[in-house]
Write a protein that holds these residues in place. Sequence first.
Motif, PDB file in Angstrom:
ATOM      1  N   LEU C 240    -106.315  14.442  85.615  1.00 52.34           N
ATOM      2  CA  LEU C 240    -106.154  13.276  86.491  1.00 52.34           C
ATOM      3  C   LEU C 240    -107.191  13.301  87.615  1.00 52.34           C
ATOM      4  N   ALA C 241    -107.334  14.491  88.243  1.00 57.76           N
ATOM      5  CA  ALA C 241    -108.284  14.600  89.354  1.00 57.76           C
ATOM      6  C   ALA C 241    -109.700  14.320  88.879  1.00 57.76           C
ATOM      7  N   ALA C 242    -110.062  14.847  87.709  1.00 54.19           N
ATOM      8  CA  ALA C 242    -111.401  14.616  87.181  1.00 54.19           C
ATOM      9  C   ALA C 242    -111.602  13.129  86.868  1.00 54.19           C
ATOM     10  N   THR C 243    -110.536  12.488  86.340  1.00 53.64           N
ATOM     11  CA  THR C 243    -110.635  11.063  86.015  1.00 53.64           C
ATOM     12  C   THR C 243    -110.826  10.228  87.277  1.00 53.64           C
ATOM     13  N   VAL C 244    -110.089  10.597  88.346  1.00 54.26           N
ATOM     14  CA  VAL C 244    -110.266   9.887  89.619  1.00 54.26           C
ATOM     15  C   VAL C 244    -111.718  10.027  90.083  1.00 54.26           C
ATOM     16  N   LEU C 245    -112.254  11.232  89.919  1.00 58.08           N
ATOM     17  CA  LEU C 245    -113.644  11.469  90.321  1.00 58.08           C
ATOM     18  C   LEU C 245    -114.598  10.540  89.550  1.00 58.08           C
ATOM     19  N   VAL C 246    -114.361  10.443  88.229  1.00 62.23           N
ATOM     20  CA  VAL C 246    -115.193   9.545  87.409  1.00 62.23           C
ATOM     21  C   VAL C 246    -115.076   8.106  87.913  1.00 62.23           C
ATOM     22  N   ALA C 247    -113.831   7.692  88.237  1.00 58.53           N
ATOM     23  CA  ALA C 247    -113.611   6.332  88.722  1.00 58.53           C
ATOM     24  C   ALA C 247    -114.365   6.099  90.028  1.00 58.53           C
ATOM     25  N   VAL C 248    -114.337   7.107  90.920  1.00 55.39           N
ATOM     26  CA  VAL C 248    -115.027   6.964  92.212  1.00 55.39           C
ATOM     27  C   VAL C 248    -116.541   6.852  91.985  1.00 55.39           C
ATOM     28  N   ILE C 249    -117.053   7.696  91.078  1.00 55.90           N
ATOM     29  CA  ILE C 249    -118.490   7.620  90.772  1.00 55.90           C
ATOM     30  C   ILE C 249    -118.844   6.227  90.244  1.00 55.90           C
ATOM     31  N   ALA C 250    -118.004   5.731  89.343  1.00 59.23           N
ATOM     32  CA  ALA C 250    -118.246   4.404  88.783  1.00 59.23           C
ATOM     33  C   ALA C 250    -118.249   3.350  89.878  1.00 59.23           C
ATOM     34  N   GLU C 251    -117.283   3.434  90.799  1.00 59.84           N
ATOM     35  CA  GLU C 251    -117.182   2.447  91.873  1.00 59.84           C
ATOM     36  C   GLU C 251    -118.410   2.512  92.783  1.00 59.84           C
ATOM     37  N   ARG C 252    -118.875   3.727  93.093  1.00 57.93           N
ATOM     38  CA  ARG C 252    -120.013   3.891  93.994  1.00 57.93           C
ATOM     39  C   ARG C 252    -121.321   3.417  93.362  1.00 57.93           C
ATOM     40  N   THR C 253    -121.412   3.411  92.043  1.00 56.55           N
ATOM     41  CA  THR C 253    -122.678   3.058  91.410  1.00 56.55           C
ATOM     42  C   THR C 253    -122.666   1.611  90.922  1.00 56.55           C
ATOM     43  N   VAL C 254    -122.002   1.361  89.815  1.00 53.64           N
ATOM     44  CA  VAL C 254    -122.069   0.025  89.225  1.00 53.64           C
ATOM     45  C   VAL C 254    -120.909  -0.853  89.673  1.00 53.64           C
ATOM     46  N   GLY C 255    -119.790  -0.243  90.047  1.00 56.51           N
ATOM     47  CA  GLY C 255    -118.580  -1.000  90.383  1.00 56.51           C
ATOM     48  C   GLY C 255    -117.524  -0.701  89.337  1.00 56.51           C
ATOM     49  N   PHE C 256    -116.372  -0.210  89.814  1.00 56.48           N
ATOM     50  CA  PHE C 256    -115.331   0.266  88.913  1.00 56.48           C
ATOM     51  C   PHE C 256    -114.854  -0.819  87.944  1.00 56.48           C
ATOM     52  N   ALA C 257    -114.521  -2.001  88.487  1.00 54.42           N
ATOM     53  CA  ALA C 257    -113.960  -3.058  87.635  1.00 54.42           C
ATOM     54  C   ALA C 257    -115.000  -3.548  86.619  1.00 54.42           C
ATOM     55  N   ARG C 258    -116.274  -3.489  87.007  1.00 51.50           N
ATOM     56  CA  ARG C 258    -117.317  -3.933  86.085  1.00 51.50           C
ATOM     57  C   ARG C 258    -117.474  -2.976  84.924  1.00 51.50           C
ATOM     58  N   VAL C 259    -117.394  -1.668  85.219  1.00 53.40           N
ATOM     59  CA  VAL C 259    -117.579  -0.691  84.156  1.00 53.40           C
ATOM     60  C   VAL C 259    -116.388  -0.699  83.209  1.00 53.40           C
ATOM     61  N   PHE C 260    -115.179  -0.625  83.776  1.00 54.01           N
ATOM     62  CA  PHE C 260    -114.020  -0.348  82.931  1.00 54.01           C
ATOM     63  C   PHE C 260    -113.192  -1.581  82.614  1.00 54.01           C
TER      64      PHE C 260
END
Lengths: 336, 272, 265
Positions: C240-260
């Motif tokens: 879960l913690a690693a997944t949250v980290l991935v989500a944060v990385i996604a949000e900081r770069t391309v945007g979480f909602a856009r990626v997933f």
Amino acid sequence: MTHAAQFRGVSQVFGDFTAVDDIDLTIPDGKLTTLLGPSGCGKTTSLRMLAGYLAPTHGTISIAGVDSTRTPPEKRDLGMVFQSYALFPHMSVAENVGFGLKMRRVPAAERARRVTESLELVGLAHLSASKPKKLSGGQQQRVALARAIAIRPKLLLLDEPLSNLDARLRIQMRAEIRRIQAETGLAVVLVTHDQDEALEMSDEMVLMKDGRIQQQGAPQEVFPAPANRFVAEFLGYENFLTDPGGELTTIRPEHLWLTVGEQAPSASGGSVVSGVVLDLAYRGVDLLVTVAATDASGARVELLADLRAESAPDLTQGTHVWVHVPATHVVPLTGD
Amino acid sequence: MRGRTALLVLPGLAVLLIGFLIPSVAMLFAPPGVSPVEVFDRLGQMLTDPYDQAIVMRTLGLGLIVTVVCIGLGYPIAYLLSRSTSRWAGVLLALAIFPLLLSSVVRTFGWLVVLGSQGAVPQLLLSLGLTDSAPQLLYTPLAIVLGLTQIFLPLAVVASYSALAQVDAGLDEAARGLGANRIRTFWSVVVPLSGPGVVVAATLVFAGAVTAYTTPYLLGGSRQRMLSTQLYTYSSTTIDWAAASATALIMTVLVFAVSGLSGLAARRGATS
Amino acid sequence: MRTRHPIAASLAVLGYIVMLVPILFVVVTAFTAGSTLRFPPEGFSLRWFEAALTYTPFTSSLVSSLILAVISAVLALALGVPVALAIHRGRLPGKALVEGLFLSPLIVPELVVGLALYQQLMVGFGLDNFQTLLFGHTVLMFPYAVRVTGASLALIDPAVEDAARGLGASAGRTFFSITLPLLRPGLFSAALLSFITSFNNVPLSLLLQSRDFRTLPVVMLDYVQQNYDPIVAAISVLILAATVLVAVIAERTVGFARVFGGINR
């Protein structure tokens, strides 16, 4: 006379659609030539063939006297400004302008000098570090121009360069492009669908329709003497009527004038047609009057007269008028 | 030019053929050492044998229930988020998408903790005195429905949201301005316009629910067998290739039939 | 969020409970000092985290999962991006068919794909399980590689590439100095999606497992079936913690909602 470029028997066929149909065209050196026509007339396709993005189905294209029909775009040394400007969004203004020089392996110092020179020519040297996204439409347009000029191209190609600008800026940029053309002495080919733009900017204009050239010449030659009905309509001749000799003629709205009265006035220096006012549109300085009339062949025609509002007679819908058609302004038309 | 374009596609196409297309077709009709006739014999048996029939019906029934529940909960979430101007809407949307990233094993494991005999819900019921002994909640259809709903609800929210976000909120206002009340506006403007998107969402959920493995395996166990758990048993425990292929065939036909029907429905809805 | 839609709001709350509450219970249980999944937990300790991180099947399968996910994501992009280029930029007969083929792994049930590869490639053709897994996971990610980078490619004005050509860049130079940099957000999204999909995959990894190479989700499934202790809760919390980290990385770069979510807000 030297030619910047020449099309010989060039066609472009997409499936069963012929976009350009066997055209011969000479682009003079050191002048601004416009390709003018409605959308789908083949003007942009011709420009893209000249730039090397489309290979002609038939015919040859030579640039500066050299057959370049099969030369890829990167080897043609042409500067092109796209309708969407096509600036590289991930590069600064200076990097955009310097891109072509980098591809030509121009040393960095020389490159920087020429980038500045090009940006100064369009008045944007102070924005060289900005990203294109931060610029206004007009500024992006100038960067695109500077980028095309920086490589010192054999020809400058402009694809509807002003169509994405607002009206005021468009007028300003017309003069700007003319100035740049004069300062650089480049041969310029400009594609547009706007006849005012073409008339104001061109040394030479080429009118196209359905993939064929309808008329070519200096604006001063073409405008007073349109070759056929299409060219006349495109240049704003609204009135088409058959003369007593049975020939189709045209005349511009501002050359018609109207009188009222019971008696037919004498038709000195032209002809007079009887008609009834259909519609009136007040435009401040002008008054546009649509008149239903019958021409010499007996056909019912609608004539548009553009009068000075202050000196126009008192008219309402249904008023019976005499339409004066001065012979000096009547243009005979040939062909279709 | 054309030759160069083909070169771009060929390596990927080769991997696609070897790693997917050829094996999928070969498996359905010719498993190793088994003739296609045996596969279809086994298929015939499955469709007539009451035990196998019950498994197909359970899979189908639970799939339908999960689809209805996911749309019933997901569409309101998507509707509220798409019409909200609150700053929190973005966070809530992210919270609804986030479970998509999280391993389904982790998510399903949560229900073991919640529904297991020593878990939160049975213990709560006990301590409230509602039951005398911890009720059996695991390995029931209810557990599977809850587990699959958790897995596929985010998908329903995302797909409905995409559909609803395309319905111009100005249309709601126009309908209100023309005299429709909130409920009328919702049923006569929002629902018809987002309908095709909801059909897509429902198809995705149904196709996922009737083929999911982790959830039926952990929450249904051997008491609530479904097509997916059967397929695994045939291929890895009993090594009955004909039965495995026949099960895969039923599953594939089910998913393709529903996708085809919904594609048809969406097109009908879009043109009417 | 205040609402004038009481029914919709109640259903929405119920939906969020079903989606999120079980995950919260996993988190709470992972910190128990007791040795069962009993609720409420008996005391607080980190002992199960220590147990999870020293339990060899978990750690070695985690490494297997990461290796598989990284290699197959790289393969899927390396093979899929040229396909996206051919579809969106090239002159390709039957573009729609080609795109449909590359998206088709999405519509066939994964368990069926797993069975097909197991039967035909491992049993029938004699590939080892790692090679077969690599095929399966790569194919499973093609839809992301082709569609996500394709969508990103469709947003790039083709005139930009024409402009580079006109300024003297060759086709190759244009791809590397113009197209690729502009494609970066799409590539990044596709890579993240692919990685997550591979890492979390159960059906393929389950059917194609071998004693030497099993992925973490498969080992966890096995463990849960046989034991009833909080060690799985602990490893779940780590995931879960690693997944949250991935989500944060996604949000900081391309945007979480856009990626997933495929959502452009």
